[in-house]
Structures are given as C-alpha cells and as structure tokens.
Scaffold this active site. Structure first.
Site, PDB file in Angstrom:
ATOM      1  CG  HIS A  62      26.512  -4.244 -70.375  1.00 39.49           C
ATOM      2  ND1 HIS A  62      27.066  -4.805 -69.248  1.00 39.49           N
ATOM      3  CD2 HIS A  62      25.173  -4.351 -70.196  1.00 39.49           C
ATOM      4  CE1 HIS A  62      26.116  -5.223 -68.442  1.00 39.49           C
ATOM      5  NE2 HIS A  62      24.944  -4.948 -68.994  1.00 39.49           N
ATOM      6  NE  ARG A  66      15.388  -2.577 -70.668  1.00 38.11           N
ATOM      7  CZ  ARG A  66      16.070  -3.101 -69.662  1.00 38.11           C
ATOM      8  NH1 ARG A  66      16.350  -4.383 -69.611  1.00 38.11           N
ATOM      9  NH2 ARG A  66      16.483  -2.336 -68.663  1.00 38.11           N
ATOM     10  CG  ASN A  96      18.310  -8.532 -69.159  1.00 41.80           C
ATOM     11  OD1 ASN A  96      18.675  -8.042 -70.224  1.00 41.80           O
ATOM     12  ND2 ASN A  96      18.218  -7.820 -68.050  1.00 41.80           N
ATOM     13  CG  ASP A 308      24.340  -2.114 -67.286  1.00 40.51           C
ATOM     14  OD1 ASP A 308      23.492  -2.653 -68.030  1.00 40.51           O
ATOM     15  OD2 ASP A 308      24.373  -2.301 -66.055  1.00 40.51           O
TER      16      ASP A 308
HETATM   17  C1  NCD Z   1      19.925  -4.305 -66.006  1.00 41.72           C
HETATM   18  C2  NCD Z   1      18.543  -4.332 -66.666  1.00 41.72           C
HETATM   19  O1  NCD Z   1      17.692  -3.507 -66.309  1.00 41.72           O
HETATM   20  O2  NCD Z   1      18.326  -5.118 -67.575  1.00 41.72           O
HETATM   21  N1  NCD Z   1      19.856  -3.506 -64.834  1.00 41.72           N
HETATM   22  C3  NCD Z   1      20.896  -2.971 -64.144  1.00 41.72           C
HETATM   23  O3  NCD Z   1      20.673  -2.400 -63.089  1.00 41.72           O
HETATM   24  N2  NCD Z   1      22.140  -3.021 -64.578  1.00 41.72           N
HETATM   25  C4  NCD Z   1      20.375  -5.699 -65.724  1.00 41.72           C
HETATM   26  C5  NCD Z   1      21.877  -5.856 -65.560  1.00 41.72           C
HETATM   27  O4  NCD Z   1      22.671  -5.338 -66.325  1.00 41.72           O
HETATM   28  O5  NCD Z   1      22.298  -6.572 -64.643  1.00 41.72           O
HETATM   29 ZN    ZN Z   2      23.184  -4.754 -68.013  1.00 39.13          ZN
HETATM   30 ZN    ZN Z   3      24.338  -6.877 -65.047  1.00 40.32          ZN
END
Ligand code: NCD
Ligand code: ZN
Ligand code: ZN
Length: 446
Positions: A62, A66, A96, A308
């Site tokens: 995860h 960018r 995303n 993440d």
């Molecule tokens: C993530 C992002 O900034 O792309 N942000 C987040 O707070 N986790 C998006 C995501 O993982 O849902």
């Molecule tokens: Zn994320």
């Molecule tokens: Zn997420």
C-alpha cells in the site's frame, strides 16, 4: 557451478521458517544456492553482513508513489528511494493518481514513466474501470491488483449501487484478480463533511466525527453481503477499528486485511499536538481499538502490515482548518523500524514479522518468486541491524514528505541494507543503484 555474481555471507538468514547461519549465492538476480561458504560457488563480489539479520525482501502492498502531475508530493525516484531506505524491496503503487490509473492507456503511461527510475520493484494497482473490455486489457497488461474506494467515487463506477459493485467484483473473481478495498462509507463521510463545512466547523475533531467507526463498519457489512453472494474474497486496506476487526475475524472466507503502523502505535489524542501530521483516512482511533488491533495481529486475523505511504507537500498538511488538510502521511521509512522495535519489545516475533511483511503480501497479491529466501526465488533481501538504537528524524527522509507523527521516536532496529534482484540499492544510510523492476502479473501464460 561457475562463478556467480554475488555472495552474501556472515549473516543470520531466515530460511525455511528459522534463522540459520548460512551464505547465499546470487546469480542473474536469483538465489542459486544457500549453504556454508566453503560449499558455495565462487563469486565476483562478496558482501559480509556479520551480526546482521537477513530477511526475505519485504513487501509493502500500500504505497502512493504519486509522480506524474503530483510530482510535487513524491516522484518514482524519491518514493522508491524511501522504500529502499525503509528496507522494502517491492512495493505496490496505488491508483488514485493524476491522471488516475484506471484504463489501459493510463496504466501504460504510468508504467512507461516509471521505467528506469525505480530503486525497488514496483507493481501497479488500477482503479476498477467501468468497462469490462478495459478490465480484461488491464489484466492482460499485467496490473497487479485492483483498488476499490468506497469512500470516494472515481471514474464512472457508481459505488452507491450494489449491483454495479457486484459486477465489478465478479470480474475480479473471473480473472482471479486480487482486489483491495478502502472501507469507509462515502454517504456517511460526505454527509457529515458537507454539514460541518457549511456550518464552518473546521477543527480537528470534526474530521474524526465525519470519519466515524460507523463509516468503516457500514462499508464492510455492505461489502460482506455482496461477497457472500459472489463467493469471493477481498483485501481490506488500512483496517482501523475493533468492530471491523471482529467482522473480519468472523468472515475469514471473504476477507484478508492489513493494518498500518500508525493505527497500531498512535491513538487519536495525538492529533491535539500533531495537527495535520496526524490526519489520515481512516483516522487514528482510540486506545481500546489499538489494543484490539494488536490482539487481532497476534491471533492472525491481520494478514499484512502495510504503510499506506501517502505523501503530501508541507503546505498541504499545515492548516488550522482540517478540511484544508490533505489526509495521509509518509510511512515507508518508519514502518520497518517501528515493527523491529516491537520485536525488541516482545510484541511480536521476527518470524511473524516476516509472515506479515513478506510471505503474506506475496501470497495474497500473487507475486511469484517473492516473499521467501529460497533457491529459485528473486534475490530481494532486507538486511537489518536488530539492536541499533536511533531517533526517527523526518528531515533525513528520502521521501519528499519530510514530516512524520513518529518524529523523535527512539527505536531499536535499523534497516541496514537493501538488495534488489541481486543488486545493492541501500547500505548503511546511502542509496546506490536503481535496481528496481516493474512487476507485471502474469494471469495468462500466453
Ligand atoms: C491517501 C492518499 O493521500 O492518497 N490518504 C490517506 O489518508 N490514506 C488515500 C487513501 O489511502 O485512502
Ligand atoms: Zn492509501
Ligand atoms: Zn485508503
């Protein structure tokens, strides 16, 4: 056997579920032999890792790398350097982006842009495209997994419609594609967010209120109903509440899941002090949620630890108005140190860490020849100094996002070196080669 490219000696290697003192012979990016040094072939080069522990290359499923139009937040170079410095050899890139990774064209563009610029291996997610033909082409092109955001609509998939979700998930099932889900209910979050914004209620507590536990629970229960009908399994990203962990524990046929270090180590009270640096979605929860997540981790309800890693510019993180703060924090360079520190504190074993950060990611996301040290596997290795104590200092991050809620934490456990496909990418604080390869999933053996 002739001369091989590289010999790794001196360390304690994690092989067949235990630690042994042995050396590893590497040739053309693969592990070709494991044993005591005198029994191994001669090598062009030898690296000695005395007093270090050699783990299978760790995998982060995860990561938001960018780049493209979001290069001001992070680039393929800065993000994969951060991964290497954090002891990760393979990462999966979230879709995303700007432009969104959602079609064969956008996938191709992103992959081509990453070529030659990555320090560690990168596999790519795509969003679920509305069109089944696009779905099939993405699978053929080697996308690693799909991502479903239930917290925000992307593309033309109507996330409020159960039948649309079911038909997308059915496609995943048909092609045996892994699918990860952000489980927060869009209707709940957006309703509160709009309401608070219209009333000019913008302090940090309102973010927690909008991203309530109920939002996570509702998304999960809704998904469960669909999955029972389809008889398919999804992977839940960044699990954050005790209630959600219970639902998953009772429905292991339908869910695997991951948890992030920030949800394991920080509760929501730190937001008072850290403000935007502690804002992410789903948000930090209570101490009792944390206790339950650790319990779930011990009981093997949690399958994966993932960062993440969601870098934003500094300006996007500092505002007193929470609706102006971009949710997400960098995590690549703090995840392994925090987990090694937990090993030192007796919160989990090193074997379990390998399971959570290498074996399970490779299995759940179907990454062949990854996740294990063994003959025939890719020569991806994470070398750690388990006992080195140091202070987390975000100003030294390789990531462009040089802030962290873990700023100033003292940890024991240091990612000492990172080897990707038999090449030294990171060693004692320094970055070397762009040895990363793009990971293409092979669903069809054509
Ligand atoms: C993530 C992002 O900034 O792309 N942000 C987040 O707070 N986790 C998006 C995501 O993982 O849902
Ligand atoms: Zn994320
Ligand atoms: Zn997420």
């Amino acid at each position: 056997m002739g001369t091989v490219d590289l010999l790794i000696t001196g360390g304690n290697i994690f092989w067949k579920n235990r630690f042994v003192e042995a050396s590893i012979a590497i040739d053309k990016g693969k592990i070709v032999a494991i044993g005591k040094e005198p029994n191994l072939p001669k090598a062009e080069k030898t690296l000695n890792f005395k007093d270090k522990i050699i783990l299978p290359g760790l995998i982060d499923v995860h990561v938001h790398l960018r780049d493209q139009n979001l290069s001001y937040k992070e680039t393929f170079e800065s993000g994969t350097m951060a991964a290497a410095a954090g002891g990760l050899t393979t990462i999966l890139d979230m879709p995303n982006n700007d432009p969104l990774t959602i079609s064969p064209e956008s996938f191709n563009m992103r992959v081509n842009s990453a070529r030659g610029r990555i320090y560690v291996n990168v596999g790519f997610y795509s969003l679920l495209p509305g069109d089944p033909t696009d779905f099939k082409r993405l699978v053929e092109m080697g996308v690693t997994a799909f991502k479903l955001y239930l917290n925000k609509p992307y593309g033309n998939l109507d996330i409020s419609n159960d039948e649309d979700l079911a038909s997308s998930l059915l496609l995943c099932k048909k092609f045996s594609m892994p699918i990860a889900v952000h489980a927060e209910d869009y209707a709940i979050i957006s309703k509160f967010e709009e309401q608070f914004k219209s009333l000019n209620l913008s302090n940090f507590n309102y973010f927690l209120h909008a991203h309530s536990k109920e939002a996570e629970i509702k998304a999960l229960l809704r998904l469960l109903k669909i999955l029972k009908n389809l008889n398919y399994k999804v992977h839940i990203s960044h699990l954050s509440t005790a209630e959600a962990a219970k639902i998953i524990a009772e429905n292991r046929d339908y869910f695997t899941c991951e948890v992030t270090p920030h949800h394991l180590f920080l509760d929501s009270t730190v937001i008072n002090r850290l403000k935007g640096f502690a804002i992410m979605a789903p948000p930090l929860r209570s101490k009792s949620d944390i206790t339950y997540l650790w319990r779930s981790l011990r009981h093997r309800i949690i399958d994966i630890i993932a960062s993440d890693h969601a870098p934003h510019s500094l300006a996007e993180k500092i505002s007193e108005n929470v609706w102006k703060v971009k949710p997400g924090i960098p995590g690549l360079e703090t995840m392994l140190p925090l987990m090694l520190d937990s090993v030192n504190k007796g919160l989990l074993s090193l074997n379990r860490l390998v399971e959570l950060m290498a074996e399970n990611p490779a299995r759940i996301f179907r990454l062949p020849f990854k996740g294990f040290i063994d003959i025939g596997f890719d020569a991806d290795l994470t070398i750690v100094d388990l006992h080195r104590k140091w202070l987390i200092n975000p100003s030294k991050f390789m990531s462009k996002a040089k802030y962290s809620p873990f700023n100033g934490f003292e940890v024991a456990g240091y990612p000492f070196a990172t080897i990707v496909k038999g090449r030294l990418v990171f060693f004692n604080g320094e970055i070397f080669e762009r040895a990363g390869e793009i990971v293409f999933s092979k669903r069809f053996s054509s």
